[in-house]
Design a protein around this motif. Sequence first.
Motif, PDB file in Angstrom:
ATOM      1  N   GLY A  53       1.963   1.018  13.762  1.00  0.00           N
ATOM      2  CA  GLY A  53       1.309   2.137  13.591  1.00  0.00           C
ATOM      3  C   GLY A  53      -0.239   1.619  14.456  1.00  0.00           C
ATOM      4  O   GLY A  53      -0.366   2.688  16.079  1.00  0.00           O
ATOM      5  N   ILE A  54      -0.774   0.398  14.721  1.00  0.00           N
ATOM      6  CA  ILE A  54      -1.573   0.264  15.539  1.00  0.00           C
ATOM      7  C   ILE A  54      -1.459  -0.930  16.631  1.00  0.00           C
ATOM      8  O   ILE A  54      -1.389  -0.320  17.864  1.00  0.00           O
ATOM      9  N   GLY A  55      -0.294  -1.417  16.616  1.00  0.00           N
ATOM     10  CA  GLY A  55       0.628  -2.377  17.511  1.00  0.00           C
ATOM     11  C   GLY A  55       1.363  -1.301  18.353  1.00  0.00           C
ATOM     12  O   GLY A  55       1.779  -1.708  19.625  1.00  0.00           O
ATOM     13  N   LYS A  56       1.578   0.031  17.700  1.00  0.00           N
ATOM     14  CA  LYS A  56       2.675   0.749  18.239  1.00  0.00           C
ATOM     15  C   LYS A  56       1.432   1.713  19.383  1.00  0.00           C
ATOM     16  O   LYS A  56       1.461   2.806  20.084  1.00  0.00           O
ATOM     17  N   ARG A 106       1.076  -1.303   0.398  1.00  0.00           N
ATOM     18  CA  ARG A 106       0.097   0.180   0.058  1.00  0.00           C
ATOM     19  C   ARG A 106       0.861   0.648   0.060  1.00  0.00           C
ATOM     20  O   ARG A 106       0.984   1.588  -0.745  1.00  0.00           O
ATOM     21  N   ASP A 107       1.749   1.237   1.058  1.00  0.00           N
ATOM     22  CA  ASP A 107       2.229   2.789   1.495  1.00  0.00           C
ATOM     23  C   ASP A 107       3.489   2.818   0.454  1.00  0.00           C
ATOM     24  O   ASP A 107       4.105   2.269   0.476  1.00  0.00           O
ATOM     25  N   GLY A 108       3.435   3.674  -0.551  1.00  0.00           N
ATOM     26  CA  GLY A 108       4.380   4.160  -1.167  1.00  0.00           C
ATOM     27  C   GLY A 108       4.031   3.538  -2.216  1.00  0.00           C
ATOM     28  O   GLY A 108       4.424   3.559  -3.681  1.00  0.00           O
ATOM     29  N   GLU A 163      -7.942   0.017  14.602  1.00  0.00           N
ATOM     30  CA  GLU A 163      -8.618  -0.467  13.950  1.00  0.00           C
ATOM     31  C   GLU A 163      -9.049   0.031  12.864  1.00  0.00           C
ATOM     32  O   GLU A 163      -9.248   0.100  12.045  1.00  0.00           O
ATOM     33  N   ARG A 164     -10.282   1.065  13.621  1.00  0.00           N
ATOM     34  CA  ARG A 164     -11.348   2.081  13.526  1.00  0.00           C
ATOM     35  C   ARG A 164     -10.663   3.552  12.541  1.00  0.00           C
ATOM     36  O   ARG A 164     -10.799   3.289  11.193  1.00  0.00           O
ATOM     37  N   ASP A 165      -9.164   3.320  12.883  1.00  0.00           N
ATOM     38  CA  ASP A 165      -8.480   4.460  11.288  1.00  0.00           C
ATOM     39  C   ASP A 165      -8.457   4.055  11.139  1.00  0.00           C
ATOM     40  O   ASP A 165      -8.303   4.678   9.652  1.00  0.00           O
ATOM     41  N   LEU A 166      -8.004   2.692  10.853  1.00  0.00           N
ATOM     42  CA  LEU A 166      -7.329   2.242   9.949  1.00  0.00           C
ATOM     43  C   LEU A 166      -8.132   2.214   8.422  1.00  0.00           C
ATOM     44  O   LEU A 166      -8.133   1.833   7.740  1.00  0.00           O
ATOM     45  N   ASP A 167      -9.375   1.649   9.069  1.00  0.00           N
ATOM     46  CA  ASP A 167     -10.558   0.954   8.695  1.00  0.00           C
ATOM     47  C   ASP A 167     -10.972   2.186   7.466  1.00  0.00           C
ATOM     48  O   ASP A 167     -11.756   2.486   6.404  1.00  0.00           O
ATOM     49  N   ALA A 168     -11.193   3.172   7.994  1.00  0.00           N
ATOM     50  CA  ALA A 168     -11.888   5.016   7.767  1.00  0.00           C
ATOM     51  C   ALA A 168     -10.683   4.912   6.106  1.00  0.00           C
ATOM     52  O   ALA A 168     -11.088   5.300   5.661  1.00  0.00           O
ATOM     53  N   VAL A 169      -9.372   4.983   6.420  1.00  0.00           N
ATOM     54  CA  VAL A 169      -8.280   5.167   5.467  1.00  0.00           C
ATOM     55  C   VAL A 169      -8.307   4.233   4.484  1.00  0.00           C
ATOM     56  O   VAL A 169      -8.790   4.576   3.090  1.00  0.00           O
ATOM     57  N   ASP A 211       6.008   8.844   9.703  1.00  0.00           N
ATOM     58  CA  ASP A 211       4.200   8.558  10.470  1.00  0.00           C
ATOM     59  C   ASP A 211       3.474   7.483   9.636  1.00  0.00           C
ATOM     60  O   ASP A 211       3.731   6.512   8.706  1.00  0.00           O
ATOM     61  N   TYR A 212       2.314   6.937  10.156  1.00  0.00           N
ATOM     62  CA  TYR A 212       1.014   6.185   9.563  1.00  0.00           C
ATOM     63  C   TYR A 212       0.509   7.253   9.402  1.00  0.00           C
ATOM     64  O   TYR A 212       0.486   8.381   9.454  1.00  0.00           O
ATOM     65  N   VAL A 213      -0.586   6.136   7.625  1.00  0.00           N
ATOM     66  CA  VAL A 213      -1.452   7.204   7.707  1.00  0.00           C
ATOM     67  C   VAL A 213      -2.859   6.832   8.868  1.00  0.00           C
ATOM     68  O   VAL A 213      -3.656   6.109   8.887  1.00  0.00           O
ATOM     69  N   ARG A 214      -2.907   7.996   9.274  1.00  0.00           N
ATOM     70  CA  ARG A 214      -3.900   7.788  10.349  1.00  0.00           C
ATOM     71  C   ARG A 214      -5.476   7.992  10.236  1.00  0.00           C
ATOM     72  O   ARG A 214      -6.254   7.395  10.925  1.00  0.00           O
ATOM     73  N   HIS A 215      -5.236   9.052   9.353  1.00  0.00           N
ATOM     74  CA  HIS A 215      -6.675   9.471   9.164  1.00  0.00           C
ATOM     75  C   HIS A 215      -6.783   9.659   7.208  1.00  0.00           C
ATOM     76  O   HIS A 215      -6.518   9.793   7.016  1.00  0.00           O
ATOM     77  N   PRO A 216      -7.899   9.465   6.664  1.00  0.00           N
ATOM     78  CA  PRO A 216      -8.404   9.374   5.757  1.00  0.00           C
ATOM     79  C   PRO A 216      -7.595  10.793   5.165  1.00  0.00           C
ATOM     80  O   PRO A 216      -6.988  10.798   3.899  1.00  0.00           O
ATOM     81  N   GLU A 217      -7.478  11.632   5.464  1.00  0.00           N
ATOM     82  CA  GLU A 217      -7.544  12.860   4.694  1.00  0.00           C
ATOM     83  C   GLU A 217      -5.738  12.975   4.822  1.00  0.00           C
ATOM     84  O   GLU A 217      -5.047  13.432   4.127  1.00  0.00           O
ATOM     85  N   ASP A 218      -4.722  12.144   5.361  1.00  0.00           N
ATOM     86  CA  ASP A 218      -3.622  11.698   5.050  1.00  0.00           C
ATOM     87  C   ASP A 218      -3.431  10.839   4.199  1.00  0.00           C
ATOM     88  O   ASP A 218      -2.046  10.064   3.570  1.00  0.00           O
ATOM     89  N   PHE A 219      -4.523  10.010   3.540  1.00  0.00           N
ATOM     90  CA  PHE A 219      -3.831   9.340   2.544  1.00  0.00           C
ATOM     91  C   PHE A 219      -4.310  10.185   1.125  1.00  0.00           C
ATOM     92  O   PHE A 219      -5.661  10.430   1.023  1.00  0.00           O
ATOM     93  N   HIS A 220      -3.043  10.092   0.934  1.00  0.00           N
ATOM     94  CA  HIS A 220      -3.084  10.690  -0.560  1.00  0.00           C
ATOM     95  C   HIS A 220      -2.397   9.632  -2.108  1.00  0.00           C
ATOM     96  O   HIS A 220      -1.362   9.186  -1.504  1.00  0.00           O
ATOM     97  N   PRO A 221      -3.097   9.517  -3.208  1.00  0.00           N
ATOM     98  CA  PRO A 221      -2.675   8.355  -4.054  1.00  0.00           C
ATOM     99  C   PRO A 221      -1.563   8.905  -4.721  1.00  0.00           C
ATOM    100  O   PRO A 221      -1.077   9.575  -4.851  1.00  0.00           O
TER     101      PRO A 221
END
Length: 187
Positions: A58-61, A11-13, A66-72, A22-32
């Motif tokens: 980022g979840i384990g840390k 996914r990332d990259g 998982e709800r954040d990730l699901d939104a992403v 950092d991690y993509v924690r929120h949908p607004e941080d997700f840029h194709p």
Amino acid sequence: MKQKPSLFLDRDGVINRRLPGDYVRHPEDFHPVKGALQAIALLAPHFGRIVVVTNQAGIGKGLMDERDLDAVHRKMQALVQAAGGRLDGIYFCPHHPDAGCACRKPATGMALQARSDFPEIDFKNAWMVGDSASDMQLGHSLGMRTVLIDGKFEDAAALASMTVDYRFGSLLDFATRFFEKNKLNAP
Ligand SMILES: [Zn+2]
């Protein structure tokens, strides 16, 4: 008729821009990544299954849940579909890197889970596309063809000693070259 190959995507990259450190924690941080959505749409008719396999420590840390990730991932799915592509499955490892789990790449757990969900997946007729040494190791472990997307400079040293089948600058580059006769499409 020969069965269509399967496509495993990091996914990332590869699909979205990495956020170094950092991690993509929120949908607004997700840029194709430029062209990535178009690439998935181009590739979609040629692959039986397209699945994402992504390490999300980022979840384990405790930095996200998982709800954040699901939104992403809902945003990712929506963007991919709006562009005419599809993702048949999204597999993530939520564990801390030190957890010793069986799913964090380069371990093969996520790919094995995908095959359990989609038994038609044949790793010998599958491609792993990623930007990390761990992606290439996962692909090698299961006998997939490996495609390295350049850009993860942190992994340059590890990657220098690895063999990969193909190297491209982007997923779109791979997608457009994939169709060149006798180049990538040959069995
Ligand atoms: Zn894991």
